[in-house]
Write an enzyme that holds these catalytic residues in place. Structure first.
Site, PDB file in Angstrom:
ATOM      1  N   ARG A 101      -8.171 -22.701 -12.747  1.00 41.54           N
ATOM      2  CA  ARG A 101      -8.426 -24.140 -12.950  1.00 41.54           C
ATOM      3  C   ARG A 101      -9.509 -24.243 -14.015  1.00 41.54           C
ATOM      4  NH1 ARG A 101      -9.114 -29.072  -8.653  1.00 41.54           N
ATOM      5  NH2 ARG A 101      -6.859 -28.693  -8.653  1.00 41.54           N
ATOM      6  N   HIS A 128      -0.704 -30.040 -14.586  1.00 38.45           N
ATOM      7  CA  HIS A 128      -0.953 -29.699 -13.176  1.00 38.45           C
ATOM      8  C   HIS A 128       0.414 -29.379 -12.546  1.00 38.45           C
ATOM      9  CE1 HIS A 128      -3.059 -29.231  -9.551  1.00 38.45           C
ATOM     10  NE2 HIS A 128      -3.441 -30.467  -9.293  1.00 38.45           N
ATOM     11  N   GLN A 131       1.057 -29.305  -8.663  1.00 37.74           N
ATOM     12  CA  GLN A 131       1.075 -30.651  -8.078  1.00 37.74           C
ATOM     13  C   GLN A 131       2.451 -31.287  -8.270  1.00 37.74           C
ATOM     14  OE1 GLN A 131      -1.596 -32.431  -6.506  1.00 37.74           O
ATOM     15  NE2 GLN A 131       0.158 -33.673  -5.938  1.00 37.74           N
ATOM     16  N   ASP A 223      -2.936 -41.869 -10.042  1.00 36.93           N
ATOM     17  CA  ASP A 223      -3.964 -40.816 -10.089  1.00 36.93           C
ATOM     18  C   ASP A 223      -5.279 -41.525 -10.405  1.00 36.93           C
ATOM     19  OD1 ASP A 223      -5.360 -38.414 -10.250  1.00 36.93           O
ATOM     20  OD2 ASP A 223      -4.461 -37.767 -12.139  1.00 36.93           O
ATOM     21  N   CYS A 263      -1.864 -37.853  -6.069  1.00 38.47           N
ATOM     22  CA  CYS A 263      -2.157 -36.410  -5.949  1.00 38.47           C
ATOM     23  C   CYS A 263      -3.399 -36.157  -5.116  1.00 38.47           C
ATOM     24  CB  CYS A 263      -2.316 -35.805  -7.343  1.00 38.47           C
ATOM     25  SG  CYS A 263      -3.530 -36.656  -8.368  1.00 38.47           S
ATOM     26  N   ARG A 291       1.863 -29.046  -0.940  1.00 41.09           N
ATOM     27  CA  ARG A 291       1.247 -28.115  -1.894  1.00 41.09           C
ATOM     28  C   ARG A 291       1.318 -26.701  -1.323  1.00 41.09           C
ATOM     29  NH1 ARG A 291      -2.539 -29.951  -5.535  1.00 41.09           N
ATOM     30  NH2 ARG A 291      -2.338 -27.834  -6.333  1.00 41.09           N
TER      31      ARG A 291
HETATM   32  N1   CP Z   1      -4.473 -32.714  -6.028  1.00 38.41           N
HETATM   33  C1   CP Z   1      -5.333 -31.682  -6.249  1.00 38.41           C
HETATM   34  O1   CP Z   1      -5.103 -30.783  -7.071  1.00 38.41           O
HETATM   35  O2   CP Z   1      -6.430 -31.713  -5.454  1.00 38.41           O
HETATM   36  P1   CP Z   1      -7.711 -30.788  -5.581  1.00 38.41           P
HETATM   37  O3   CP Z   1      -8.411 -31.156  -6.865  1.00 38.41           O
HETATM   38  O4   CP Z   1      -8.524 -31.096  -4.365  1.00 38.41           O
HETATM   39  O5   CP Z   1      -7.278 -29.345  -5.636  1.00 38.41           O
HETATM   40  N1  NVA Z   2      -6.317 -36.069 -12.995  1.00 36.94           N
HETATM   41  C1  NVA Z   2      -7.139 -35.545 -11.941  1.00 36.94           C
HETATM   42  C2  NVA Z   2      -6.299 -34.807 -10.948  1.00 36.94           C
HETATM   43  C3  NVA Z   2      -7.052 -34.217  -9.797  1.00 36.94           C
HETATM   44  C4  NVA Z   2      -6.169 -33.452  -8.870  1.00 36.94           C
HETATM   45  C5  NVA Z   2      -8.205 -34.638 -12.535  1.00 36.94           C
HETATM   46  O1  NVA Z   2      -7.898 -33.884 -13.477  1.00 36.94           O
HETATM   47  O2  NVA Z   2      -9.355 -34.685 -12.093  1.00 36.94           O
END
Ligand code: CP
Ligand code: NVA
Length: 307
Positions: A101, A128, A131, A223, A263, A291
Site C-alpha cells: 500500500r 485499488h 476492493q 467513497d 469501500c 474482501r
Molecule cells: N476499503 C479499504 O481498503 O479499507 P482500509 O483502508 O481500512 O484497508
Molecule cells: N480513496 C480512499 C480509499 C480508502 C479505502 C483512499 O485512498 O484513502
C-alpha cells in the site's frame, strides 16, 4: 513466471470470472485444497493506515495455512532508507508474495519491476484492485448477475473509481460516474475502459451531474471526498464536493431495489448521510467481509499449490 495484481488491467474478464467462482467456493467453506499457502509467507508493506485490507489479508493468509508479516511505514521506510529496487530484491529472498500500500502507484510498479515474487496492490493513489474485485463479487452475490447492471459512482474520480471502471468494463456492467469539475477519473483510464466496454456491452458515462449518474442505477457507490495523503486539501475538497452527497433525495432517482455501496472508511454527513449508509439498502459490511474471501482467492490464484 510470477504474476502480479497491480490493477484490474492485469486480469482478463474470464480470469475475473474464475476468481469470483473460487471466492464463492471459499465463502461457502469449500476450499479446493486443504492448506494452499502451507510453508508460504506473505508480507504487507504499508505506507498508509488500513483496517480492512490489513486485517483481511492477515486473517486470509492464516486461514489458508500461511504466515503473514505486517511491515508498517516506519519499518522499511520504502525509498528513503534504501531504494525500492533493493527492498524488492531483498524481500523476494524471504517471502512468497508482497501486498503493498503506497502513496504513488509508480512505487508499486517499481516494486513489481524488481521483485521475483508476486506483488499485490493493496491500494495506491491510482488503483485499488482488491476492493473492486470484492465489490464485483458483492454485486453478483446480491443480484445473481453482473452484465447489464448499472453502477452510479458519485464523488472523486480516484483509485476506487479507477478500479471499478476497469472492473465494470471487463464484466459488462454499465458505470455512470459523477464528479465535480477537475475531479474526473484519469482520461487514459476512462479511454481504455471504454474500449473494453465496447466489446463487453458495458456503457461508461462521465458527467458532473449526480442526478444523471444515479438515474435508474442498481448500485449507488460512494467513497470519501478526501483520500489518504490529501489531508491538506480537506477544506477545498469539502467545498468542491458539496452537492455530491448521497442522501434520501438523490437515491429517489435510483432503481427501487438499489443497493448502496462504500469501500469504507466512511464519513457520515459528508459523502453519504447516516440514513443511507445505515439504512436497509446498504451492503457496506458485506463488501467489507467479501474482501476476505476475494483476497483468499487472489492468494490461491497467484501462489497457491497443493500441499
Ligand atoms: N476499503 C479499504 O481498503 O479499507 P482500509 O483502508 O481500512 O484497508
Ligand atoms: N480513496 C480512499 C480509499 C480508502 C479505502 C483512499 O485512498 O484513502
Amino acid at each position: 513466471m510470477k504474476r502480479d495484481l497491480l490493477s484490474l488491467q492485469d486480469l482478463t474478464g474470464s480470469e475475473i470470472d474464475d476468481l469470483l467462482k473460487l471466492t464463492n467456493q471459499l465463502k461457502q467453506g469449500n476450499s479446493p485444497l486443504s492448506s494452499p499457502l502451507k510453508g508460504k509467507t506473505v508480507a504487507l508493506l504499508f505506507q498508509k493506515p488500513s483496517n480492512r485490507t490489513r486485517v483481511s489479508f492477515e486473517v486470509g493468509t492464516i486461514q489458508l495455512g500461511g504466515n503473514c508479516l505486517y511491515l508498517g511505514p516506519d519499518e522499511i521506510n520504502l525509498g528513503v532508507r534504501e531504494s525500492i529496487a533493493d527492498v524488492a530484491k531483498t524481500l523476494s529472498r524471504y517471502l512468497s508474495a508482497l501486498v503493498a500500500r503506497t502513496y504513488t502507484h509508480e512505487d508499486i510498479l517499481e516494486l513489481a519491476r524488481h521483485a521475483s515474487i508476486p506483488i499485490i496492490n493493496g491500494l495506491s493513489d491510482l488503483h485499488h484492485p482488491c476492493q473492486a474485485l470484492a465489490d464485483i463479487f458483492s454485486i453478483k452475490e446480491k443480484f445473481g448477475r453482473l452484465k447489464g447492471l448499472t453502477l452510479g459512482y458519485i464523488g472523486d474520480g480516484n483509485n476506487v473509481c479507477h478500479s471499478l471502471l476497469q472492473g465494470c468494463a471487463k464484466v459488462g456492467m454499465h458505470m455512470h460516474i459523477a464528479t465535480p469539475p477537475k475531479y474526473e477519473p484519469q482520461s487514459a483510464i476512462v479511454r481504455s475502459a471504454k474500449e473494453i466496454a465496447q466489446k463487453t456491452g458495458a456503457k461508461i458515462l462521465t458527467t458532473h451531474s449526480p442526478q444523471d449518474a444515479v438515474q435508474n442505477a442498481d448500485i449507488i457507490y460512494a467513497d470519501v471526498w478526501v483520500s489518504m495523503g490529501q489531508e491538506k486539501e480537506t477544506k477545498k475538497r469539502l467545498k468542491d464536493f458539496k452537492g455530491y452527497q448521497i442522501n434520501a433525495g438523490l437515491v429517489k432517482q435510483a432503481s427501487k431495489d438499489y443497493v448502496f455501496m462504500h469501500c469504507l472508511p466512511a464519513h457520515r454527513g459528508q459523502e453519504v448521510t447516516a440514513e443511507i449508509i445505515d439504512g436497509p439498502h446498504s451492503i457496506v459490511f458485506d463488501q467489507a467481509e467479501n474482501r476476505l474471501h476475494t483476497q483468499k482467492a487472489i492468494l490461491i490464484t497467484l501462489l497457491g499449490s497443493k500441499s
